[in-house]
Design an enzyme around this catalytic site. Structure first.
Site, mmCIF file in Angstrom:
data_model
loop_
_atom_site.group_PDB
_atom_site.id
_atom_site.type_symbol
_atom_site.label_atom_id
_atom_site.label_comp_id
_atom_site.label_asym_id
_atom_site.label_seq_id
_atom_site.Cartn_x
_atom_site.Cartn_y
_atom_site.Cartn_z
ATOM 1 N N CYS A 54 -16.621 -8.084 17.044
ATOM 2 C CA CYS A 54 -17.800 -7.774 16.182
ATOM 3 C C CYS A 54 -18.945 -7.742 17.074
ATOM 4 C CB CYS A 54 -18.163 -8.746 14.945
ATOM 5 S SG CYS A 54 -18.308 -10.448 15.854
ATOM 6 N N GLN A 115 -5.751 0.523 23.325
ATOM 7 C CA GLN A 115 -4.392 1.130 22.424
ATOM 8 C C GLN A 115 -4.764 1.321 21.249
ATOM 9 O OE1 GLN A 115 -1.208 -1.278 23.994
ATOM 10 N NE2 GLN A 115 -1.622 -0.801 26.028
ATOM 11 N N CYS A 119 -9.984 -3.736 19.090
ATOM 12 C CA CYS A 119 -11.006 -4.677 19.976
ATOM 13 C C CYS A 119 -11.795 -3.701 20.711
ATOM 14 C CB CYS A 119 -9.982 -5.405 20.751
ATOM 15 S SG CYS A 119 -9.360 -4.450 22.361
ATOM 16 N N GLY A 265 -28.171 -21.087 15.955
ATOM 17 C CA GLY A 265 -27.309 -20.154 16.579
ATOM 18 C C GLY A 265 -26.368 -20.039 15.273
ATOM 19 N N SER A 352 -27.527 -23.328 20.151
ATOM 20 C CA SER A 352 -28.721 -23.857 21.004
ATOM 21 C C SER A 352 -28.153 -25.311 21.566
ATOM 22 C CB SER A 352 -29.754 -23.973 19.951
ATOM 23 O OG SER A 352 -29.228 -24.939 18.684
ATOM 24 N N ASP A 365 -18.755 -30.245 24.748
ATOM 25 C CA ASP A 365 -18.756 -30.447 26.384
ATOM 26 C C ASP A 365 -20.087 -30.835 26.882
ATOM 27 O OD1 ASP A 365 -16.015 -29.526 27.208
ATOM 28 O OD2 ASP A 365 -16.661 -27.598 26.196
ATOM 29 N N SER A 1110 11.343 -0.257 19.136
ATOM 30 C CA SER A 1110 11.075 0.732 20.157
ATOM 31 C C SER A 1110 11.734 1.946 20.245
ATOM 32 C CB SER A 1110 11.654 -0.382 21.751
ATOM 33 O OG SER A 1110 11.250 -1.351 21.876
ATOM 34 N N GLU A 1291 9.123 -3.063 23.265
ATOM 35 C CA GLU A 1291 9.639 -4.391 22.895
ATOM 36 C C GLU A 1291 10.033 -5.255 24.236
ATOM 37 O OE1 GLU A 1291 12.108 -3.490 19.655
ATOM 38 O OE2 GLU A 1291 10.923 -5.104 18.548
HETATM 39 C C1 LIG Z 1 -16.106 -19.766 18.851
HETATM 40 C C2 LIG Z 1 -16.699 -21.077 19.265
HETATM 41 C C3 LIG Z 1 -16.526 -21.619 20.305
HETATM 42 C C4 LIG Z 1 -17.168 -22.901 20.773
HETATM 43 N N1 LIG Z 1 -16.662 -23.320 22.043
HETATM 44 C C5 LIG Z 1 -17.374 -24.633 22.439
HETATM 45 C C6 LIG Z 1 -16.997 -25.165 23.610
HETATM 46 O O1 LIG Z 1 -16.120 -24.856 24.287
HETATM 47 N N2 LIG Z 1 -17.745 -26.224 23.718
HETATM 48 C C7 LIG Z 1 -18.414 -26.897 22.978
HETATM 49 O O2 LIG Z 1 -19.137 -28.028 23.270
HETATM 50 N N3 LIG Z 1 -19.062 -26.253 21.875
HETATM 51 C C8 LIG Z 1 -18.348 -25.170 21.519
HETATM 52 N N4 LIG Z 1 -18.596 -24.755 20.361
HETATM 53 C C9 LIG Z 1 -19.626 -25.099 19.530
HETATM 54 C C10 LIG Z 1 -20.972 -24.732 19.862
HETATM 55 O O3 LIG Z 1 -21.364 -25.105 21.136
HETATM 56 C C11 LIG Z 1 -21.722 -25.383 18.818
HETATM 57 O O4 LIG Z 1 -21.545 -24.964 17.747
HETATM 58 C C12 LIG Z 1 -23.506 -24.928 18.926
HETATM 59 O O5 LIG Z 1 -23.698 -25.512 20.042
HETATM 60 C C13 LIG Z 1 -24.400 -25.527 18.027
HETATM 61 O O6 LIG Z 1 -25.551 -24.844 17.957
HETATM 62 P P1 LIG Z 1 -26.295 -23.825 16.947
HETATM 63 O O7 LIG Z 1 -27.614 -23.386 17.260
HETATM 64 O O8 LIG Z 1 -25.398 -22.665 16.922
HETATM 65 O O9 LIG Z 1 -26.138 -24.889 15.676
HETATM 66 P P2 LIG Z 1 -26.306 -24.398 14.207
HETATM 67 O O10 LIG Z 1 -24.936 -24.015 13.355
HETATM 68 O O11 LIG Z 1 -27.380 -23.465 13.997
HETATM 69 O O12 LIG Z 1 -26.720 -25.869 13.793
HETATM 70 C C14 LIG Z 1 -25.717 -26.861 13.890
HETATM 71 C C15 LIG Z 1 -26.328 -28.325 13.494
HETATM 72 O O13 LIG Z 1 -27.493 -28.863 14.439
HETATM 73 C C16 LIG Z 1 -28.458 -29.236 13.588
HETATM 74 N N5 LIG Z 1 -29.543 -28.684 14.481
HETATM 75 C C17 LIG Z 1 -29.838 -27.657 15.347
HETATM 76 N N6 LIG Z 1 -30.810 -27.683 15.932
HETATM 77 C C18 LIG Z 1 -31.417 -28.909 15.670
HETATM 78 C C19 LIG Z 1 -32.726 -29.546 16.041
HETATM 79 N N7 LIG Z 1 -33.394 -28.813 16.806
HETATM 80 N N8 LIG Z 1 -32.950 -30.474 15.640
HETATM 81 C C20 LIG Z 1 -31.925 -31.233 14.566
HETATM 82 N N9 LIG Z 1 -31.036 -30.688 14.208
HETATM 83 C C21 LIG Z 1 -30.534 -29.612 14.591
HETATM 84 C C22 LIG Z 1 -28.263 -28.364 12.251
HETATM 85 O O14 LIG Z 1 -29.083 -28.943 11.287
HETATM 86 C C23 LIG Z 1 -26.799 -28.081 12.134
HETATM 87 O O15 LIG Z 1 -26.486 -29.319 11.264
HETATM 88 C C24 LIG Z 1 -18.063 -23.360 20.009
HETATM 89 C C25 LIG Z 1 -18.574 -23.002 19.005
HETATM 90 C C26 LIG Z 1 -17.972 -21.622 18.570
HETATM 91 C C27 LIG Z 1 -18.252 -21.018 17.264
HETATM 92 S S1 FES Z 2 -15.151 -11.186 14.010
HETATM 93 FE FE1 FES Z 2 -16.942 -11.702 14.804
HETATM 94 S S2 FES Z 2 -15.979 -12.904 16.379
HETATM 95 FE FE2 FES Z 2 -14.261 -12.295 15.570
HETATM 96 S S1 FES Z 3 -6.413 -2.469 21.994
HETATM 97 FE FE1 FES Z 3 -5.469 -3.306 20.169
HETATM 98 S S2 FES Z 3 -6.531 -5.290 20.159
HETATM 99 FE FE2 FES Z 3 -7.140 -4.333 22.154
#
Ligand SMILES: Cc1cc2nc3c(=O)[nH]c(=O)nc-3n(C[C@H](O)[C@H](O)[C@H](O)COP(=O)(O)OP(=O)(O)OC[C@H]3O[C@@H](n4cnc5c(N)ncnc54)[C@H](O)[C@@H]3O)c2cc1C
Ligand code: FES
Ligand code: FES
Length: 1359
Positions: A54, A115, A119, A265, A352, A365, A1110, A1291
């Site tokens: 997306c 293909q 994606c 975020g 964030s 992390d 295949s 396959e």
């Molecule tokens: C596909 C995917 C892969 C990811 N991989 C990793 C990874 O490898 N390693 C890792 O560490 N993380 C990973 N994450 C997690 C990601 O880093 C966290 O979800 C992200 O950092 C949260 O930030 P946000 O702004 O999106 O939070 P939001 O979803 O917007 O909020 C999250 C929470 O934080 C609170 N909050 C946000 N800002 C504040 C603030 N300023 N003060 C008080 N509370 C606050 C909100 O109230 C809420 O409860 C992954 C997430 C996804 C979806």
């Molecule tokens: S549909 Fe949004 S990341 Fe998979």
């Molecule tokens: S071409 Fe099919 S998922 Fe990438």
């Protein structure tokens, strides 16, 4: 201000067009684009940020520095409410076939990077965004930009190659590496692109012209510069969304609504709402509060606004690292290390810093590093500001911190480090990139100047508890002591005691996680030793052996070769057979114009169907109460089994599988299914469910959200039945098998064992595999309102079977049902039987209600309901001679079928027919049984049992080699079929081309020299080991069920000379339509531009066979050829009469001479058979051969591995289209790599699938492709059994992914040998980092106490 009253209108731009709207805060940009704006180029793949399908570009104007920033985002997690003032660019906005396509779209398409194409728009947008920011990127930029995008078809190499054309350094072949051309220096120019035919021509590509890009809407600049920002409120059916602009307002809002999350975020809150059903009535989104983004630098460190995105934090820290003295940047560098691996770029661009901290993920992390680095938070609430240290007391539980509910994190202080202070971050994840870590750490140590005595130490771990934890006792044990092995030895003991995990810990992998806590500490120890030496504090030199513990695995992609044969010199220019022609839809897939099932416009009165599935693995349904669901707004009906007018079951392999469970259903099939169960259920006529995920009923409503919410209110009362069976062991104990079981034997196995020099026994468990086609199961059923006719638009591999099943369900003739398949966004066997069951239910709803009904499964539903590749337990007994000759083998396969038979019996047959792979074992016996368990029913998957079958025999061969102290390749070579041979089912064949592949692969891969150099490498490196493997395959092509080896086609020539071809194959990315176009073009002697391939449609070509095995091109190609030849023969007299005429003139004459310009073609394919009584047959038409040499490097301390190089030689006869065939080879290989080394389905002890999306289930990503990936199509091979002497290839090559497994196993064997563990050992599949690490038997894994099986309830089942 804190009052939530006014409702706002949102203003943003999409592709240069202004959008103003009142929006429901629950709407994400993806559904807004697709449903509201009808822009369907942006795809749904997972809905949780994990697949990148997306991806769109977001641009914003920043008035402070008067710049426009562009970044890629996942539209599925982006709330539309956050778009005020933003410009969105989607794939439709950058180019299209009507005006001008964008160079990114063109290059990915022309490089054969599309293909199935599902994606592709996401890939295009990730790359496009990169180019907007950096028109001449580096390879690293490209792999990073694509790191958050998954592709299940291509294996990524062609996508990367297409994108690479934008790099400055790639304007040559790069054969010498480092961007240097083969023409430089002394290397031979033999690999130079000038010499060999190329898959695509770079000269034929549009240049990138940044001045052609969409401009940022001036109105948004004016708005940002002049308008006073004001707070906004949006109200929806269930949620109120407030977006404040001032800090004061934010504080007030948070104090009025302390439970309301602060959505930044949305990468944590979004998935929680979507997947866990969490409802937040009020959401506060402070993305416009500027104080949250401020950065203040002080001599002590830097205050970073908590709202800063992770990408912004990364850029800031990278800048500071460049500016500040090295010693001050320890924390910054450790954070940068983590930020490079955290999520994909789309996630980092919105997630964030504050959100990551406050989400308090157990495996965040950042938190371990921030905590170890003595960071602190500035927190604001109604009560005022305060500073809170980010330490062990801050994280109080899963997702919980010590923050008060009304508190806001304003900023985060990251201190500079001082001399003598060292900070490091280490992590291990199931995939190298875009995967939450299994264990992640932040470690800090401080020494007084010039000393190695530890003054201070902080060790923080993620992934070993419900939240980030501190190993405080370990730190105390080390502080004050010298940094040496003795101190560390004691630290390990304390650490193990301190961070011990009970055996049932959620997340599983208990031994692995515990061993990682130790081995990551060891790595930290080595890193610091090295740093101390560099600073002159110690003089000890880390030996190469030891320093291998901290050297990174190789990761630089190198140029790869794709070698194929040019067409013969005399071949006509317009005859494209044998040439690398681009997939015919690649461009429209890359522009987003290609229409997939869910892209079809909404029909008048259309409804959406959501399935209600069982939450119990084995239970009676006592009551099914749908009354509340029916009351729900928008709900039209709940469909149950009682609504079915016709057949309520689908027959498969002699058993009946019910469509919908329901009270009155008589379980007539039970008697024949399972004698044991029959005993238990003497009076069984009550409804039962036999797995979690079994379909019980379906809710139909006006919209998807309404149907979803209503479905959640359906109440099912269960009465659990005893003894659900999940594993094959359990099924074996209870004799729970589907019949028939199969046995095949040649020679005298028992006697041969007695005569063998040695006999050895072993076993291997092979895990299942989720199809993970990027397009989930999708269908739209439209009653045409007349004579009970239905139009079924569906993404399925077997439209005729679907048509037949729908007709039987509705008790109408097949001639009332028309199935249309335009294209499929990936299938891999998963869109055969299971899709048909879903189609019957959806058609039932449409038929009953007389309205169009759409059913599109969400990723989690799809993974839960539709089954996977069968997990297999394989056991073997082998008798062999001292010289390595195998005299006898007895193989047993126990296949976990799940709760219904589906195609399991056919799969066990194919398993037995391929159990010899490439080896002549004179006395060979195989038995296979399909075990009935209470897991969701498994189904066909590319290879149809062969990948499981052959892994067992190859493991057996490895064991023989280990027993004899020889290399596995020697044993393979010695036992391979030689000369004209007979298989164990008495089928004669000539393995000459298998040997040619074998010999060529050894030469091309430089096997002998590399084997030697690996031995040297392994001697010098204690903690890194390399392994090499050489694996052959002999794969039977065609259906063993003879009636499926047929095909038909319909070809029309119109008066203007254009040609329309319909055939029975479905286009699912494998390029069948492209090949059919090539066939028609050759046979009619016209350019392909005159030929159009229409959708697959049961009304045009009836009684089609599945696109599987295949065999699609073999069968349909011959049918198209037949039809075209008939037509050409009709035209020939006219051509002879007027040889100077044109195609159009001959066609026109034919019309006036009343010659039919339409013909059907038919192909009666291989008359195969297999007589299981006599144990002989000719189930296959011919064999496709291949051999793969693979080298992998394993980090023994973490189990992490990298595929260093892969060379594959394949015999596919004379390829009809080398680019399409190489695409199949590479894609299948990478899918195999996933099967054998990373993809793990996890079920709870009560049979609930845990792994329901890309966050939990890891398929290979761009970081997993072999660093060097060479493909060679064997020259001079003919095949009289298939069209134009080609061979089926869809396959076979998947199994060659096991070469990575065996290379890992070889590397692990070296590690074991170092601690005196020689001889065979079991490594189950997939060889994940967990399994590889534990098998390496390092001093760290050896320390971990193991729990007795049976003494605890494991978190996940070993199925
Ligand atoms: C596909 C995917 C892969 C990811 N991989 C990793 C990874 O490898 N390693 C890792 O560490 N993380 C990973 N994450 C997690 C990601 O880093 C966290 O979800 C992200 O950092 C949260 O930030 P946000 O702004 O999106 O939070 P939001 O979803 O917007 O909020 C999250 C929470 O934080 C609170 N909050 C946000 N800002 C504040 C603030 N300023 N003060 C008080 N509370 C606050 C909100 O109230 C809420 O409860 C992954 C997430 C996804 C979806
Ligand atoms: S549909 Fe949004 S990341 Fe998979
Ligand atoms: S071409 Fe099919 S998922 Fe990438």
């Amino acid at each position: 201000m804190a009052e939530i009253n006014q409702i706002e209108r949102l203003c943003f731009y999409v592709n240069g067009k202004r959008v103003t709207d009142y929006v429901d805060p629950e709407t994400m940009l993806l559904s807004y684009l697709r449903e509201k704006l009808r822009m369907t180029g942006t795809k749904y793949g997972c809905g949780g940020g994990g697949c990148g399908a997306c991806t769109v570009m977001l641009s914003r104007y920043e008035p402070n520095n008067k710049t426009i920033v562009h970044y890629s985002v996942n539209a599925c997690l982006l709330p539309v409410c956050q778009l005020q003032g933003a410009a969105v660019t989607t794939v439709e906005g950058i180019g299209n076939t009507k005006t001008r396509i964008h160079p990114v779209q063109e290059r990915i398409a022309k490089a054969h990077g599309s293909q199935c194409g599902f994606c592709t728009p996401g890939m295009v947008m990730s790359m496009y965004t990169l180019l907007r920011n950096k028109p001449q990127p580096t390879m690293e930029d490209i792999t990073e930009a694509l790191g958050g995008n998954l592709c299940r078809c291509t294996g990524y190499r062609p996508i990367v190659d297409g994108c690479k054309t934008f790099c400055q350094e790639s304007n040559c072949c790069q054969a010498n590496g480092n961007g240097s051309c083969c023409m430089n220096g002394n290397s031979q120019p033999k690999n130079c692109e000038d010499d060999l035919p190329q898959l695509f021509d770079k000269a034929d590509m549009l240049p990138l012209d940044p001045s052609q890009e969409l401009i940022f809407p001036p109105e948004l600049i004016v708005m940002a510069e002049t308008e006073t920002q004001k707070s906004q409120t949006f109200r929806g059916e269930r949620i109120t969304w407030v977006s404040p602009v001032s800090l004061e307002e934010l504080v007030q809002l948070k104090s009025c609504h302390p439970q309301a999350p602060l959505v930044m975020g949305n990468t944590n809150i979004g998935p929680d709402i979507k997947f866990k059903g969490v409802l937040h009535p009020v959401i506060i989104s402070p993305t416009r509060v500027k104080e949250l983004f401020e950065v203040t630098q002080t001599p002590q460190g830097v205050w970073v606004g908590a709202g800063s995105t992770l990408s912004a934090v990364r850029a800031l820290l990278a800048r500071l690292v460049g500016e500040l003295p090295l010693e001050q940047t320890e924390v910054y560098r450790a954070l940068l290390q983590q930020l490079g691996n955290l999520g994909g770029q789309q996630i980092r661009n919105v997630a964030s810093l504050g959100g990551n901290i406050v989400s308090a993920y157990p495996n965040s992390d950042l938190n371990p590093v921030l905590a170890a680095g003595n960071c602190k938070l500035e927190v604001l609430s109604k009560e005022g500001k305060e500073e809170i240290p980010l330490n062990k007391d801050f994280f109080v539980g899963f997702g919980k911190t010590a923050l008060k509910p009304n508190a806001i994190v304003l900023s985060v202080f990251i201190p500079v480090s001082r001399k003598g202070e060292f900070v490091r971050a280490l992590r291990q994840a199931p995939r190298k990139e875009n995967a939450l870590a299994t264990v992640t750490t932040g470690m800090r140590v401080v020494f007084p100047e010039g000393s190695r005595l530890v003054q201070d130490l902080s060790l923080y771990y993620g992934g070993v508890g419900p939240c980030t934890v501190s190993a405080t006792k370990t730190c105390s044990a080390v502080i004050g002591r010298p940094w040496n092995e003795e101190t560390l030895e004691e630290a390990y003991a304390v650490l193990l005691d301190e961070l011990t995990l009970p055996p049932s810990t959620p997340g599983g992998k208990v031994e692995f996680r515990m061993s990682l806590t130790l081995s990551l500490l060891f790595k930290f120890y080595l890193l610091i030793l090295q740093a101390l030496r560099e600073m002159g504090v110690t003089t000890e030199v880390l030996s190469q052996e030891m320093s291998s513990g901290i050297q990174p695995l190789p990761h630089q992609l190198q140029p790869s070769l794709q070698e194929f044969q040019a067409v013969a010199g005399g071949q006509e220019g317009q005859d494209l057979v044998g040439r690398p022609i681009m997939h015919r839809s690649a461009i429209s897939q890359a522009t987003g114009e290609a229409v997939y099932c869910d892209d079809m416009p909404k029909r008048d009165g259309e409804l959406f169907l959501v399935l209600v599935t069982s939450t119990r693995a084995h239970a009676k349904i006592i009551d099914l109460d749908v009354s509340q669901a029916l009351q729900f707004p928008g709900v039209v009906d709940v469909i149950t089994c009682r609504d079915i007018p016709g057949k309520k079951v689908r027959p498969f392999c002699g058993y009946e599988e019910e469509l919908l469970a329901e009270k009155e259903v008589q379980y007539m099939g039970i008697t024949s299914i399972c004698t044991l169960r029959n005993k238990r259920c003497q009076t069984a006529c009550a409804p039962q469910v036999s797995c979690v995920g079994q379909i019980v009923c379906a809710v139909v409503a006006d919209t998807k959200p309404h149907a979803k919410r209503s479905a959640a209110t359906v109440k099912i009362v269960y009465e659990d039945l005893p003894d659900p069976l999940f594993t094959v062991e359990e099924a074996m104990e209870k004799l729970s098998f589907f019949k028939p079981q199969r046995v095949i034997e040649r020679g005298h196995v028992t006697e041969a064992f007695a005569a063998a020099d040695q006999v050895h026994e072993g076993e291997i468990q092979i895990g299942g595999q989720e199809h993970f086609y990027m397009e989930t199961q999708s269908m739209l059923v439209v009653p045409t309102g007349e004579e009970r006719e239905l139009d079924v638009y569906i993404s399925c591999q077997h439209p005729s079977y679907t048509q037949e099943a729908i007709a039987e369900t509705l008790c109408i003739p097949s001639n009332r049902v028309s199935c249309h398949v335009k294209r499929i966004g990936g299938a891999f066997g998963g869109k055969l039987t299971k899709t048909t069951v879903l189609a019957c239910i959806t058609s039932l709803a449409a038929w009953k209600l007389g309205r169009p009904v759409r059913c599109i499964l969400e990723r989690g539903e799809d993974m839960l309901i539709t089954g996977a590749r069968h997990p297999v337990l394989g056991t073997y007994k082998v008798g062999f001679m001292k010289d390595g000759r195998i005299e006898a083998a007895d193989l047993h396969y126990y296949v976990n079928s799940g709760n219904t038979v589906d195609e399991s019996v056919l799969i066990i047959e194919k398993i037995l027919l391929h159990m010899d792979n490439a080896y002549k074992i004179p006395n060979l016996r195989g038995r296979a049984v399909a075990c009935r368990t209470n897991l969701p029913s498994n189904t066909a998957f590319r290879g149809f049992g062969v990948p499981q079958s052959m892994l067992v025999v190859e493991c057996m061969i490895n064991d023989v080699a280990a027993k004899l102290g020889r290399t596995a390749e020697e044993i393979r070579e010695m036992n391979m079929y030689k000369g004209v041979s007979m298989t164990h089912y008495k089928f004669e064949f000539d393995p000459e081309n298998l040997w040619r592949c074998w010999d060529e692969c050894k030469v091309k891969s430089d096997y002998d020299a590399r084997r030697k150099s690996i031995t040297g490498f392994n001697k010098q490196n204690r903690w890194k080991k390399r392994g090499l493997s050489l694996i052959p395959i002999k794969y039977g092509i065609a259906f063993a069920e003879s009636f499926l080896n047929q095909a038909a086609a319909l070809v029309h020539i119109y008066k203007d000379g254009s040609v329309l071809v319909s055939h029975g194959g479905t286009e699912m990315g494998q390029g069948i339509h492209t090949k059919m176009q090539q066939v028609a073009s050759r046979e009619l002697h016209i350019p392909i531009s005159l030929i159009h391939i229409t959708e697959t449609n049961t009304s045009t070509v009836p009684n089609t066979c599945p696109s599987a095995a295949s065999y699609g091109t073999d069968a349909n190609g011959m049918a198209v050829k037949d039809a075209c030849q008939i037509l050409y023969q009709r035209l020939e007299p006219l051509i002879k009469k007027n040889p100077e005429g044109t195609w159009k003139s001959w066609v026109t004459s034919a019309f006036f001479e009343k010659i039919s310009l339409s013909a059907t073609g038919f192909y009666k394919g291989h008359d195969g058979y297999m007589d299981w009584e006599k144990q002989e047959g000719e189930p296959y038409s011919y064999y496709t051969y291949g051999v793969c040499c693979c080298e992998a490097e394993v980090d023994c301390l973490t189990g992490d591995y990298r595929t260093v190089r892969t060379d594959i030689v394949v015999d596919i006869g004379r390829s009809v289209n080398p680019s399409v065939d190489i695409g199949q080879i590479e894609g299948a290989f990478i899918q195999g790599l996933g099967l054998y080394t990373m993809e793990e389905l996890k079920f709870s002890p009560s049979g609930v699938l845990y792994t329901r999306g890309p966050s939990q289930y890891k398929i290979p990503a761009v970081c997993d492709i072999p660093l060097k990936f060479n493909i060679y199509l064997l020259a001079g091979s003919d095949n009289s059994h298939a069209i134009y002497s080609s061979k089926g290839i869809g396959e076979p090559i998947l199994f060659l992914g096991s070469s990575v497994f065996f290379a890992i196993k070889d590397a692990v064997a070296s590690a074991r040998a170092e601690v005196g563990m020689k001889g065979p050992f079991t490594l189950n599949s997939p060889a994940t980092p967990e399994r590889a690490c534990l098998a390496c038997a390092t001093p760290f894994t050896q320390r971990i106490p193991t729990s007795q099986p049976g003494s605890f309830k494991p978190w996940a089942l070993d199925i």
